[in-house]
Design an enzyme around this catalytic site. Structure first.
Site, short mmCIF file in Angstrom:
data_model
loop_
_atom_site.label_atom_id
_atom_site.label_comp_id
_atom_site.label_asym_id
_atom_site.label_seq_id
_atom_site.Cartn_x
_atom_site.Cartn_y
_atom_site.Cartn_z
N ASP A 174 0.84 -1.19 0.00
CA ASP A 174 0.00 0.00 0.00
C ASP A 174 0.88 1.24 0.00
OD1 ASP A 174 -2.41 1.31 -0.17
OD2 ASP A 174 -2.91 1.15 1.94
N GLU A 185 2.24 3.89 -4.14
CA GLU A 185 1.68 2.55 -4.42
C GLU A 185 2.67 1.74 -5.25
OE1 GLU A 185 -1.09 1.26 -3.25
OE2 GLU A 185 -2.45 2.90 -2.78
N ASP A 212 -4.34 -2.53 -3.33
CA ASP A 212 -5.65 -1.89 -3.47
C ASP A 212 -5.60 -0.78 -4.53
OD1 ASP A 212 -4.35 0.22 -2.19
OD2 ASP A 212 -5.57 0.13 -0.38
N HIS A 248 -9.57 -0.47 2.60
CA HIS A 248 -10.40 -0.04 3.73
C HIS A 248 -11.66 -0.89 3.83
CE1 HIS A 248 -7.62 3.28 3.75
NE2 HIS A 248 -7.91 3.48 2.49
N ASP A 294 -1.67 -0.52 5.05
CA ASP A 294 -2.23 0.83 5.00
C ASP A 294 -1.77 1.64 6.20
OD1 ASP A 294 -4.29 2.88 4.01
OD2 ASP A 294 -4.99 2.48 6.05
#
Length: 151
Positions: free
Chosen positions: A9, A47, A69, A123, A133
């Site tokens: 992340d 990222e 993500d 999330h 994250d």
């Protein structure tokens, strides 16, 4: 080939702004966390950096499941990159591909491994995604604090 999972992340406080990246590498019961940050960056760059750093940490070719993500990273490496290469790193809108140097680096480190790319919804309670994250966000906060202290 060894089997490895990499969860990644990136985070940015402002875009651009201070950013952080994180990768969790898992092979069986063994885990390793990697993280870092940059002062003036973007979320997409963080990222990408997370994936690059995770793959770069592997010392031999492996079978790797990469989880991110970031649609930008996953779609970029699985759908867009071949077209960019054919078009000389120019987008469909006739502009240079952003972050081209990181795409080149990602292609290079990914080429050493047998990779399956997985997009995970951020999330959304995915334990490893939540973990990286938090690490990436902590790094972005650290970089922001260092910038403020230096002023």
């Amino acid at each position: 080939m060894k089997k490895v999972e990499i969860f990644t992340d990136g985070a940015c406080k402002g875009n651009p702004g201070p950013g952080g990246w994180a990768a969790l590498l898992r092979m069986g019961q063994h885990e390793k966390e990697l993280s870092g940050g940059e002062a003036d960056t973007t979320n997409n760059r963080m990222e990408m950096t997370a994936v690059i750093k995770g793959l770069s940490a592997l010392i031999e070719p492996c079978k790797v499941d990469v989880y991110s993500d970031s649609k930008y990273v996953i779609d970029g490496i699985t759908k867009w990159v071949d077209g960019w290469k054919r078009k000389g790193w120019i987008t469909a809108s006739k502009k240079p591909v952003r972050n081209a140097e990181l795409w080149h680096e990602l292609i290079d480190v990914a080429g050493r491994h047998d990779i399956e790319w997985h997009w995970v919804k951020g999330h959304n309670g995915h334990p490893e995604n939540e973990r990286v994250d938090q690490l990436a966000s902590d790094e972005a906060d650290r970089v922001a604090r260092e910038e403020t202290a230096a002023e």
